[in-house]
Design a protein around this motif. Structure first.
Motif, short mmCIF file in Angstrom:
data_model
loop_
_atom_site.label_atom_id
_atom_site.label_comp_id
_atom_site.label_asym_id
_atom_site.label_seq_id
_atom_site.Cartn_x
_atom_site.Cartn_y
_atom_site.Cartn_z
N ASP A 297 55.55 46.63 0.99
CA ASP A 297 54.89 46.18 -0.28
C ASP A 297 56.48 45.75 -0.79
O ASP A 297 57.62 45.87 -0.70
CB ASP A 297 53.97 47.01 -0.83
N TYR A 298 55.91 44.84 -1.91
CA TYR A 298 56.63 43.93 -2.64
C TYR A 298 57.20 45.43 -3.80
O TYR A 298 56.35 46.05 -3.76
CB TYR A 298 56.29 42.31 -2.44
N ILE A 299 58.31 44.78 -4.39
CA ILE A 299 58.78 46.21 -5.32
C ILE A 299 57.54 45.69 -6.40
O ILE A 299 57.63 46.70 -7.34
CB ILE A 299 60.05 46.74 -5.89
N GLY B 131 62.76 51.10 0.20
CA GLY B 131 61.62 51.32 1.15
C GLY B 131 60.65 49.91 0.95
O GLY B 131 60.00 49.20 1.56
N PHE B 132 60.51 49.00 -0.20
CA PHE B 132 59.33 47.77 -0.61
C PHE B 132 60.82 47.16 -0.65
O PHE B 132 62.57 46.97 -1.04
CB PHE B 132 59.53 48.18 -2.30
N VAL B 133 59.95 45.84 -0.28
CA VAL B 133 61.05 44.04 -0.31
C VAL B 133 61.28 44.01 -1.50
O VAL B 133 60.47 43.81 -2.39
CB VAL B 133 60.24 42.71 0.33
N VAL B 134 62.62 42.94 -1.66
CA VAL B 134 63.46 42.72 -3.08
C VAL B 134 62.66 41.12 -2.48
O VAL B 134 63.06 40.35 -1.99
CB VAL B 134 64.37 43.21 -3.25
N SER C 222 55.56 50.54 3.48
CA SER C 222 54.44 51.52 2.57
C SER C 222 53.48 50.74 1.20
O SER C 222 54.39 49.54 1.56
CB SER C 222 55.79 52.28 1.84
N ILE C 223 52.60 51.80 1.30
CA ILE C 223 52.10 50.60 0.08
C ILE C 223 52.90 51.57 -1.92
O ILE C 223 52.84 52.54 -1.50
CB ILE C 223 50.14 51.70 -0.07
N ASN D 206 68.01 35.90 7.74
CA ASN D 206 68.79 35.86 7.23
C ASN D 206 67.09 37.44 7.14
O ASN D 206 65.92 37.04 7.66
CB ASN D 206 68.05 35.33 5.64
N SER D 207 67.63 38.28 6.96
CA SER D 207 66.86 39.15 6.37
C SER D 207 66.64 39.44 5.06
O SER D 207 67.09 39.45 4.23
CB SER D 207 67.79 40.54 7.01
#
Length: 289
Positions: free
Chosen positions: A258-260, A178-181, A55-56, A171-172
């Protein structure tokens, strides 16, 4: 429209909408290896992810001083009709090209080719992305095939595992809505084996970066039922499913959601790829059953 490739052992089905793989069936024992689109859980089988993966943030991004809005997850190629580009006895190749509609949400001129080739008990899938514009093109790309988990009186979800060709750290990335921390990971497995369990995707997909293995297997630990999966030229590898849905998605990605804290600027997007004018980028996967 649905197209079929067959040999003595396998029957392959591909839909022109999204150029989506919707079936790999064993003609001898009638086993179907691809998830059959149950909208109660997930209404896809094997979508292509282009020109974005995931997601964007806020559904908007900026490029060269202009803002573009895109609400769909995983780009838009999977939601468009592809045309036949080439066809032979054991292969079929599709193409999807930019249009006035795509330029309104993605300001690049491109062609995306997807070629399916049947070889004995293997299906080779080749992807080609062409930049037709005069400027460099920014994009991400991913595959998303879903494999059936065959459950009956003798099998359950926990009987299955994913086995890697090489030892991995395991490591995940950590996801939030839905966004990467950023700078946060969780250990999921060690070395070569990732055991499946019903709640393994309770927090969304598992995303691993810079996986050393380029060959992985889906195995049933009780009867050694195997799907062999090779992939090339992808930086990330993700796995995903939904509780109650008897499938597991193998998702090689060249790019990431996307990252948060994403800036929204396309050139700064984590995992974004750059393709020079009139150049081509290739990706490959092979599924053997």
């Amino acid at each position: 429209m649905e197209y079929i490739l067959e040999n003595k052992e396998l029957s392959i089905r591909i839909e022109s909408f999204g150029a989506e793989l919707v079936g790999i069936k064993d003609r001898i024992n009638e086993n179907e290896y691809i998830w059959q689109k149950n909208s109660k859980y997930w209404g896809k089988s094997s979508p292509v992810l282009f020109p974005f993966v995931g997601s964007i943030r806020n559904g908007k991004y900026q490029y060269e001083g202009k803002e573009y809005e895109i609400k769909t997850r995983h780009g838009f190629a999977r939601d468009n009709e592809f045309k036949i580009f080439n066809r032979g006895k054991d292969f079929i190749e599709f193409v999807f090209e930019y249009s006035k509609n795509t330029l309104e949400i993605y300001p690049f001129k491109f062609k995306l080719f997807i070629k399916y080739t049947l070889k004995d008990r293997s299906l080779e899938i080749n992807y080609r992305i062409n930049n037709l514009g005069e400027k460099e093109m920014y994009f991400s790309f991913g595959a998303h095939p879903a494999f059936n988990i065959n459950l009956d009186l003798d099998n359950n979800y926990e009987d299955y595992c994913i086995e890697f060709d090489k030892n991995e750290i395991g490591n995940s990335k950590v996801l939030q809505e839905g966004f990467v921390v950023p700078n946060k990971e969780k250990e999921i497995f060690k070395e070569k084996k990732l055991n499946l369990k019903k709640d393994i995707f309770i927090n969304d997909a598992l995303i691993f970066e810079n996986v050393k293995s380029k060959l992985i297997y889906l195995k049933n630990k009780k009867n050694e039922e195997i799907i062999k999966f090779k992939f090339a030229n992808f930086e990330y590898l993700a796995f995903w499913g939904v509780q109650g849905g008897n499938f597991i998605c193998f998702e090689p990605w060249d790019g990431i959601t996307d990252y948060i804290n994403s800036s929204g600027k396309l050139k700064e997007k984590i995992g974004i790829r750059k393709l020079e004018s009139n150049k081509e980028k290739k990706y490959d996967i092979m599924i053997t059953v």
